[in-house]
Design an enzyme around this catalytic site. Sequence first.
Site, PDB file in Angstrom:
ATOM      1  N   GLU A 188       0.288   7.489 -11.847  1.00 56.09           N
ATOM      2  CA  GLU A 188       0.008   7.919 -10.469  1.00 56.09           C
ATOM      3  C   GLU A 188       0.837   7.153  -9.431  1.00 56.09           C
ATOM      4  O   GLU A 188       1.170   7.682  -8.378  1.00 56.09           O
ATOM      5  CB  GLU A 188      -1.483   7.729 -10.148  1.00 56.09           C
ATOM      6  N   GLY A 189       1.111   5.892  -9.721  1.00 59.05           N
ATOM      7  CA  GLY A 189       1.913   5.090  -8.792  1.00 59.05           C
ATOM      8  C   GLY A 189       3.294   5.708  -8.606  1.00 59.05           C
ATOM      9  O   GLY A 189       3.770   5.899  -7.473  1.00 59.05           O
ATOM     10  N   HIS A 190       3.941   6.076  -9.720  1.00 61.28           N
ATOM     11  CA  HIS A 190       5.262   6.711  -9.624  1.00 61.28           C
ATOM     12  C   HIS A 190       5.150   8.061  -8.916  1.00 61.28           C
ATOM     13  O   HIS A 190       6.011   8.430  -8.112  1.00 61.28           O
ATOM     14  CB  HIS A 190       5.838   6.962 -11.021  1.00 61.28           C
ATOM     15  N   GLN A 238      17.731  -6.158 -16.909  1.00 66.81           N
ATOM     16  CA  GLN A 238      16.749  -6.888 -16.096  1.00 66.81           C
ATOM     17  C   GLN A 238      15.658  -7.549 -16.935  1.00 66.81           C
ATOM     18  O   GLN A 238      14.716  -8.109 -16.396  1.00 66.81           O
ATOM     19  CB  GLN A 238      16.145  -5.970 -15.028  1.00 66.81           C
ATOM     20  N   LYS A 278       4.131  -2.504  -5.126  1.00 66.15           N
ATOM     21  CA  LYS A 278       3.590  -3.318  -6.225  1.00 66.15           C
ATOM     22  C   LYS A 278       4.607  -4.405  -6.609  1.00 66.15           C
ATOM     23  O   LYS A 278       4.248  -5.533  -6.884  1.00 66.15           O
ATOM     24  CB  LYS A 278       3.292  -2.379  -7.407  1.00 66.15           C
ATOM     25  N   VAL A 335      -0.636   1.900  -5.607  1.00 64.41           N
ATOM     26  CA  VAL A 335      -1.700   2.831  -6.010  1.00 64.41           C
ATOM     27  C   VAL A 335      -2.588   2.103  -7.014  1.00 64.41           C
ATOM     28  O   VAL A 335      -2.095   1.494  -7.970  1.00 64.41           O
ATOM     29  CB  VAL A 335      -1.111   4.121  -6.632  1.00 64.41           C
ATOM     30  N   ARG A 351       2.721  -1.231 -17.693  1.00 65.76           N
ATOM     31  CA  ARG A 351       2.343  -2.303 -18.623  1.00 65.76           C
ATOM     32  C   ARG A 351       0.827  -2.375 -18.849  1.00 65.76           C
ATOM     33  O   ARG A 351       0.391  -3.048 -19.776  1.00 65.76           O
ATOM     34  CB  ARG A 351       2.866  -3.657 -18.124  1.00 65.76           C
TER      35      ARG A 351
HETATM   36  O1  PAF Z   1      10.665  -1.091 -10.500  1.00 62.03           O
HETATM   37  C1  PAF Z   1      11.225  -0.636 -11.516  1.00 62.03           C
HETATM   38  O2  PAF Z   1      10.685   0.196 -12.244  1.00 62.03           O
HETATM   39  C2  PAF Z   1      12.616  -1.125 -11.864  1.00 62.03           C
HETATM   40  O3  PAF Z   1      12.771  -2.471 -11.585  1.00 62.03           O
HETATM   41  C3  PAF Z   1      13.744  -0.286 -11.209  1.00 62.03           C
HETATM   42  C4  PAF Z   1      13.712  -0.393  -9.695  1.00 62.03           C
HETATM   43  C5  PAF Z   1      13.604   1.169 -11.619  1.00 62.03           C
HETATM   44  C6  PAF Z   1      15.100  -0.784 -11.685  1.00 62.03           C
HETATM   45  O4  PAF Z   1      15.236  -0.698 -13.055  1.00 62.03           O
END
Ligand code: PAF
Length: 274
Positions: A35-37, A62, A150, A177, A188
């Site tokens: 839901e956040g996305h 990352q 978030k 959210v 996660r």
């Molecule tokens: O917030 C994330 O999901 C990631 O750090 C992002 C911004 C998609 C970069 O990989």
Amino acid sequence: MKIFREPSKLQKWARSRSKAGAKIALVPTMGYLHEGHLSLIAEAKKRKADEIIVSVFVNPVQFGPNEDFAKYPRDEKADLAKCRAAGATAVFFPTSENMYLKDHSVYIDEELLSKGLCGARRPGHFRGVCTVVAKLFNLAHPDFAVFGMKDYQQAQVIKRMVRDLNFDLDIVVAPIVREKSGLAMSSRNTYLSDEERVRALALSRLLKSVEAGKSVKTEKARITKALEKEGLKVDYVEFVDGETLEDVKKTAKGVCVLLAVYNGKTRLIDNRVI
Ligand code: PAF
């Protein structure tokens, strides 16, 4: 809804849409959408984007060597269905190989806002984030990109990168959210057992309990003790200026409280701007 896997194909299409006058929104994600996305896609819709491009890429650069890159949850089929239902007009699913050529050698380092908080505990994390986000900006030609609050530090670092490198787009930061229980939505969360889910509620509960006008030293000690009492291992409890991310001594309007804990093996973060 268009599906792109090749960076060059997305770039060509986005460039032509941009030239034709389309307003392009980019929603960068690592997939396993929740839901956040979807709220980020809704935000892009609200701002009347003609094209909403959702990128789904678990960016290896990352993640640290002992982090969860390999086990990070992935579900391409479900992500596609969710993007379609939410009104995305294009989804970008690149592979690591076509995002990072074997001799890839250029990275972006933000040198101030990324140094504390998660940056101090996850060396190289924001270098990886900035690099992939800059690449996505160059591929998707967005007029604006939407990120979630978030990842508070991430949003500040990206805004700084856009300012300092003169990227020609706006950054929109959408609110966190939460589930009804208060738990901040995160891909996660799927790692959590039932017991860990209950323990995780301490984060939002304690964030809510912070009031303006208190000593940060006392508040830090109170929150740390309460998190530990829940069985959570504290990574950090920090109070910073919401813009500069510099430590503050007193809680006040505009101060951001950020928490990072280990809940079993899962690292959770949450925050609240007072
Ligand atoms: O917030 C994330 O999901 C990631 O750090 C992002 C911004 C998609 C970069 O990989």
